[in-house]
Design a protein around this motif. Sequence first.
Motif, PDB file in Angstrom:
ATOM      1  N   GLU A 190       0.802  -1.224   0.000  1.00 21.90           N
ATOM      2  CA  GLU A 190       0.000   0.000   0.000  1.00 21.90           C
ATOM      3  C   GLU A 190       0.837   1.276   0.000  1.00 21.90           C
ATOM      4  O   GLU A 190       0.439   2.285  -0.555  1.00 21.90           O
ATOM      5  N   ALA A 191       2.001   1.249   0.661  1.00 18.85           N
ATOM      6  CA  ALA A 191       2.715   2.491   0.981  1.00 18.85           C
ATOM      7  C   ALA A 191       3.434   3.113  -0.206  1.00 18.85           C
ATOM      8  O   ALA A 191       3.861   4.257  -0.135  1.00 18.85           O
ATOM      9  N   VAL A 192       3.555   2.389  -1.295  1.00 18.20           N
ATOM     10  CA  VAL A 192       4.447   2.837  -2.363  1.00 18.20           C
ATOM     11  C   VAL A 192       3.925   4.059  -3.125  1.00 18.20           C
ATOM     12  O   VAL A 192       4.709   4.947  -3.474  1.00 18.20           O
ATOM     13  N   VAL A 193       2.626   4.169  -3.338  1.00 16.83           N
ATOM     14  CA  VAL A 193       2.096   5.320  -4.085  1.00 16.83           C
ATOM     15  C   VAL A 193       2.267   6.628  -3.296  1.00 16.83           C
ATOM     16  O   VAL A 193       2.767   7.610  -3.846  1.00 16.83           O
ATOM     17  N   PRO A 194       1.902   6.682  -1.995  1.00 19.95           N
ATOM     18  CA  PRO A 194       2.183   7.901  -1.217  1.00 19.95           C
ATOM     19  C   PRO A 194       3.685   8.244  -1.188  1.00 19.95           C
ATOM     20  O   PRO A 194       4.052   9.419  -1.251  1.00 19.95           O
ATOM     21  N   GLN A 195       4.528   7.209  -1.123  1.00 17.18           N
ATOM     22  CA  GLN A 195       5.976   7.442  -1.125  1.00 17.18           C
ATOM     23  C   GLN A 195       6.415   8.053  -2.458  1.00 17.18           C
ATOM     24  O   GLN A 195       7.291   8.918  -2.499  1.00 17.18           O
ATOM     25  N   ALA A 196       5.810   7.595  -3.547  1.00 18.97           N
ATOM     26  CA  ALA A 196       6.131   8.150  -4.874  1.00 18.97           C
ATOM     27  C   ALA A 196       5.721   9.624  -4.953  1.00 18.97           C
ATOM     28  O   ALA A 196       6.448  10.450  -5.513  1.00 18.97           O
ATOM     29  N   ARG A 197       4.568   9.960  -4.380  1.00 21.59           N
ATOM     30  CA  ARG A 197       4.118  11.362  -4.375  1.00 21.59           C
ATOM     31  C   ARG A 197       5.080  12.241  -3.571  1.00 21.59           C
ATOM     32  O   ARG A 197       5.409  13.354  -3.983  1.00 21.59           O
ATOM     33  N   LYS A 198       5.515  11.709  -2.447  1.00 20.99           N
ATOM     34  CA  LYS A 198       6.464  12.455  -1.604  1.00 20.99           C
ATOM     35  C   LYS A 198       7.776  12.684  -2.353  1.00 20.99           C
ATOM     36  O   LYS A 198       8.343  13.782  -2.341  1.00 20.99           O
ATOM     37  N   ALA A 199       8.274  11.624  -3.013  1.00 22.37           N
ATOM     38  CA  ALA A 199       9.522  11.732  -3.771  1.00 22.37           C
ATOM     39  C   ALA A 199       9.381  12.768  -4.890  1.00 22.37           C
ATOM     40  O   ALA A 199      10.310  13.537  -5.158  1.00 22.37           O
ATOM     41  N   ARG A 200       8.203  12.793  -5.532  1.00 22.40           N
ATOM     42  CA  ARG A 200       7.954  13.769  -6.601  1.00 22.40           C
ATOM     43  C   ARG A 200       8.023  15.184  -6.047  1.00 22.40           C
ATOM     44  O   ARG A 200       8.599  16.080  -6.669  1.00 22.40           O
ATOM     45  N   SER A 201       7.455  15.400  -4.863  1.00 26.61           N
ATOM     46  CA  SER A 201       7.488  16.738  -4.257  1.00 26.61           C
ATOM     47  C   SER A 201       8.910  17.145  -3.872  1.00 26.61           C
ATOM     48  O   SER A 201       9.219  18.327  -3.754  1.00 26.61           O
ATOM     49  N   ASP A 202       9.787  16.147  -3.701  1.00 24.23           N
ATOM     50  CA  ASP A 202      11.196  16.425  -3.381  1.00 24.23           C
ATOM     51  C   ASP A 202      12.059  16.567  -4.639  1.00 24.23           C
ATOM     52  O   ASP A 202      13.287  16.657  -4.555  1.00 24.23           O
ATOM     53  N   GLY A 203      11.419  16.526  -5.825  1.00 26.55           N
ATOM     54  CA  GLY A 203      12.156  16.780  -7.054  1.00 26.55           C
ATOM     55  C   GLY A 203      12.541  15.558  -7.873  1.00 26.55           C
ATOM     56  O   GLY A 203      13.288  15.671  -8.848  1.00 26.55           O
ATOM     57  N   LEU A 204      12.044  14.392  -7.494  1.00 26.85           N
ATOM     58  CA  LEU A 204      12.361  13.165  -8.237  1.00 26.85           C
ATOM     59  C   LEU A 204      11.222  12.826  -9.202  1.00 26.85           C
ATOM     60  O   LEU A 204      10.060  12.923  -8.839  1.00 26.85           O
TER      61      LEU A 204
END
Length: 200
Positions: A116-130
């Motif tokens: 479950e956790a991977v999509v929220p983690q991807a959003r967070k990474a995107r906000s950090d510039g990835l």
Amino acid sequence: GADILLALDISQSMLAKDVSPSRLEQAKTFAQNLVQALEGERIGLIFFAGDAFPQMPLSTDYDALIMFIRNAGPEFIADQGTAAVSAIELTSRMFESNSPAGRGLVIISDGENHGEAVVPQARKARSDGLVIHTVSVGETAGANIPLKTGGYKRDGMGQVVRTKANPAFLSELAKAGGGDAFEAGKGASEVKALVKELNR
């Protein structure tokens, strides 16, 4: 320029032969072609299954990178399963914080069982510039997982395990990470399309 990390799924489900010669071999061929097409950029390599570890830091040593990809297999990681979230978390430690280069992560996987956790983690990474792109391998119809000793992998009840690729999940993951979803089975045209996105 861009700093790009390749995250290669080496879980046991990648041994399935629903694509020729297997999901893992198709993924490795795609990854090698991608490395060659990205010459000039710094590229790093992550292996992941139930956990993730850095196989090679960001580098322009493409020969070493291709050698590592060629030799990849499930035996590299004792903790089986598919946890792309650990690969995304690892990227933050592998990129240099003071580098002005753009940051891209390419996850090559069958998309099965990511949790479950991977999509929220991807959003967070995107906000950090990835920016996260995904490359899917395997068929949704599913396949058995062959064992080196012969026969097929079984669960705790003795039933043969069926592994089904999940490209829809990988598409959702790429969208959350601000990137695009690609298919390894489409070969050279898909490598070219991915390179175009990474060059942005």
